[in-house]
Scaffold this motif. Structure first.
Motif, PDB file in Angstrom:
ATOM      1  N   MET A 127     -13.466   5.589  17.912  1.00 25.80           N
ATOM      2  CA  MET A 127     -13.733   4.361  17.172  1.00 25.80           C
ATOM      3  C   MET A 127     -12.539   4.042  16.283  1.00 25.80           C
ATOM      4  N   LYS A 128     -12.076   2.861  16.352  1.00 25.36           N
ATOM      5  CA  LYS A 128     -10.962   2.411  15.519  1.00 25.36           C
ATOM      6  C   LYS A 128     -11.502   1.799  14.236  1.00 25.36           C
ATOM      7  N   SER A 129     -10.715   1.901  13.175  1.00 22.36           N
ATOM      8  CA  SER A 129     -11.158   1.420  11.866  1.00 22.36           C
ATOM      9  C   SER A 129     -11.299  -0.097  11.800  1.00 22.36           C
ATOM     10  N   GLU A 130     -10.723  -0.825  12.748  1.00 20.63           N
ATOM     11  CA  GLU A 130     -10.807  -2.289  12.704  1.00 20.63           C
ATOM     12  C   GLU A 130     -12.259  -2.767  12.710  1.00 20.63           C
ATOM     13  N   GLN A 131     -13.166  -1.919  13.174  1.00 18.06           N
ATOM     14  CA  GLN A 131     -14.578  -2.295  13.178  1.00 18.06           C
ATOM     15  C   GLN A 131     -15.138  -2.348  11.755  1.00 18.06           C
ATOM     16  N   LEU A 132     -14.550  -1.593  10.843  1.00 23.11           N
ATOM     17  CA  LEU A 132     -15.035  -1.537   9.472  1.00 23.11           C
ATOM     18  C   LEU A 132     -14.069  -2.153   8.464  1.00 23.11           C
ATOM     19  N   TYR A 133     -12.792  -2.097   8.760  1.00 22.72           N
ATOM     20  CA  TYR A 133     -11.756  -2.547   7.839  1.00 22.72           C
ATOM     21  C   TYR A 133     -10.868  -3.578   8.529  1.00 22.72           C
ATOM     22  N   ALA A 134     -10.270  -4.406   7.723  1.00 24.30           N
ATOM     23  CA  ALA A 134      -9.321  -5.382   8.272  1.00 24.30           C
ATOM     24  C   ALA A 134      -8.172  -4.647   8.950  1.00 24.30           C
ATOM     25  N   ALA A 135      -7.713  -5.200  10.047  1.00 29.42           N
ATOM     26  CA  ALA A 135      -6.582  -4.603  10.753  1.00 29.42           C
ATOM     27  C   ALA A 135      -5.328  -4.698   9.893  1.00 29.42           C
ATOM     28  N   ALA A 136      -4.552  -3.642   9.922  1.00 32.30           N
ATOM     29  CA  ALA A 136      -3.278  -3.631   9.202  1.00 32.30           C
ATOM     30  C   ALA A 136      -2.248  -4.313  10.095  1.00 32.30           C
ATOM     31  N   THR A 137      -2.043  -5.594   9.862  1.00 29.72           N
ATOM     32  CA  THR A 137      -1.133  -6.359  10.706  1.00 29.72           C
ATOM     33  C   THR A 137       0.172  -6.645   9.981  1.00 29.72           C
ATOM     34  N   ARG A 138       1.201  -6.963  10.756  1.00 28.14           N
ATOM     35  CA  ARG A 138       2.490  -7.342  10.183  1.00 28.14           C
ATOM     36  C   ARG A 138       2.326  -8.608   9.346  1.00 28.14           C
ATOM     37  N   GLU A 139       1.550  -9.553   9.856  1.00 29.81           N
ATOM     38  CA  GLU A 139       1.336 -10.810   9.128  1.00 29.81           C
ATOM     39  C   GLU A 139       0.714 -10.558   7.754  1.00 29.81           C
ATOM     40  N   ASN A 140      -0.295  -9.706   7.709  1.00 29.16           N
ATOM     41  CA  ASN A 140      -0.946  -9.382   6.447  1.00 29.16           C
ATOM     42  C   ASN A 140       0.039  -8.703   5.498  1.00 29.16           C
ATOM     43  N   SER A 141       0.818  -7.792   6.028  1.00 28.48           N
ATOM     44  CA  SER A 141       1.816  -7.081   5.223  1.00 28.48           C
ATOM     45  C   SER A 141       2.859  -8.046   4.659  1.00 28.48           C
ATOM     46  N   GLU A 142       3.316  -8.980   5.488  1.00 25.78           N
ATOM     47  CA  GLU A 142       4.314  -9.961   5.039  1.00 25.78           C
ATOM     48  C   GLU A 142       3.746 -10.877   3.953  1.00 25.78           C
ATOM     49  N   LYS A 143       2.497 -11.260   4.083  1.00 33.61           N
ATOM     50  CA  LYS A 143       1.867 -12.100   3.062  1.00 33.61           C
ATOM     51  C   LYS A 143       1.805 -11.371   1.723  1.00 33.61           C
ATOM     52  N   ARG A 144       1.399 -10.109   1.758  1.00 33.58           N
ATOM     53  CA  ARG A 144       1.327  -9.327   0.516  1.00 33.58           C
ATOM     54  C   ARG A 144       2.705  -9.125  -0.091  1.00 33.58           C
TER      55      ARG A 144
ATOM     56  N   HIS B 159      -7.316  12.057   3.574  1.00 33.91           N
ATOM     57  CA  HIS B 159      -8.728  12.363   3.791  1.00 33.91           C
ATOM     58  C   HIS B 159      -9.471  12.517   2.467  1.00 33.91           C
ATOM     59  N   VAL B 160      -8.839  13.105   1.477  1.00 36.35           N
ATOM     60  CA  VAL B 160      -9.488  13.258   0.175  1.00 36.35           C
ATOM     61  C   VAL B 160      -9.663  11.901  -0.506  1.00 36.35           C
ATOM     62  N   THR B 161      -8.665  11.044  -0.385  1.00 35.55           N
ATOM     63  CA  THR B 161      -8.769   9.705  -0.986  1.00 35.55           C
ATOM     64  C   THR B 161      -9.551   8.748  -0.096  1.00 35.55           C
ATOM     65  N   GLN B 162      -9.849   9.178   1.112  1.00 43.78           N
ATOM     66  CA  GLN B 162     -10.642   8.430   2.080  1.00 43.78           C
ATOM     67  C   GLN B 162     -10.031   7.065   2.405  1.00 43.78           C
ATOM     68  N   CYS B 163      -8.728   7.074   2.626  1.00 46.00           N
ATOM     69  CA  CYS B 163      -8.010   5.849   2.981  1.00 46.00           C
ATOM     70  C   CYS B 163      -7.827   5.796   4.500  1.00 46.00           C
ATOM     71  N   PRO B 164      -8.585   4.956   5.187  1.00 48.94           N
ATOM     72  CA  PRO B 164      -8.472   4.919   6.649  1.00 48.94           C
ATOM     73  C   PRO B 164      -7.083   4.500   7.134  1.00 48.94           C
ATOM     74  N   TYR B 165      -6.447   3.598   6.404  1.00 49.32           N
ATOM     75  CA  TYR B 165      -5.110   3.158   6.791  1.00 49.32           C
ATOM     76  C   TYR B 165      -4.128   4.325   6.699  1.00 49.32           C
ATOM     77  N   CYS B 166      -4.238   5.096   5.628  1.00 52.52           N
ATOM     78  CA  CYS B 166      -3.361   6.251   5.434  1.00 52.52           C
ATOM     79  C   CYS B 166      -3.639   7.333   6.467  1.00 52.52           C
ATOM     80  N   ILE B 167      -4.908   7.537   6.791  1.00 55.09           N
ATOM     81  CA  ILE B 167      -5.264   8.540   7.803  1.00 55.09           C
ATOM     82  C   ILE B 167      -4.594   8.184   9.131  1.00 55.09           C
ATOM     83  N   HIS B 168      -4.726   6.928   9.548  1.00 55.76           N
ATOM     84  CA  HIS B 168      -4.095   6.502  10.803  1.00 55.76           C
ATOM     85  C   HIS B 168      -2.582   6.666  10.749  1.00 55.76           C
TER      86      HIS B 168
END
Length: 113
Positions: free
Chosen positions: A1-18, A56-65
């Motif tokens: 299962m990929k995290s995109e089902q629960l969390y927004a996808a980490a995309t280049r576009e999103n990163s550039e906006k931030r 895993h301790v901070t429970q960051c799915p983006y960091c885990i991936h």
């Protein structure tokens, strides 16, 4: 299962906006991150294994991936990664157990009232 089902996808576009919203800060962050993960007293593989455990301790799915993939790119195998996750799990559980002393103190204080 990929995290995109629960969390927004980490995309280049999103990163550039931030990044566009705080360019100086993101550049500082990127420099800091690159510096932290460079080979130093610890090899890059070890740093990525630490990052996997912390993620895993901070429970960051983006960091885990991200750090699981980076750890493998730096030469970590599945067994090493899973062992790092178990170390993190033990530390998290150990902290909960150690802090139970606070609950014990509080229970004893309430009983005295």
């Amino acid at each position: 299962m990929k995290s995109e089902q629960l969390y927004a996808a980490a995309t280049r576009e999103n990163s550039e906006k931030r990044a566009a919203l705080a360019p100086e800060i993101i550049e500082t962050w990127r420099t800091f991150s690159k510096t932290v993960f460079k080979e130093g007293a610890l090899p890059e593989k070890t740093k990525q294994l630490i990052a996997v455990a912390v993620a895993h301790v901070t429970q960051c799915p983006y960091c885990i991936h991200s750090h699981t993939a980076q750890a493998m790119r730096k030469g970590a195998n599945k067994e090493e990664i899973m062992e790092a996750v178990w170390v993190a799990a033990e530390m998290r559980a150990g902290a909960a157990y150690a802090h139970s002393a606070l609950a014990m103190d509080e229970m004893e204080a309430v009983e005295k009232v």
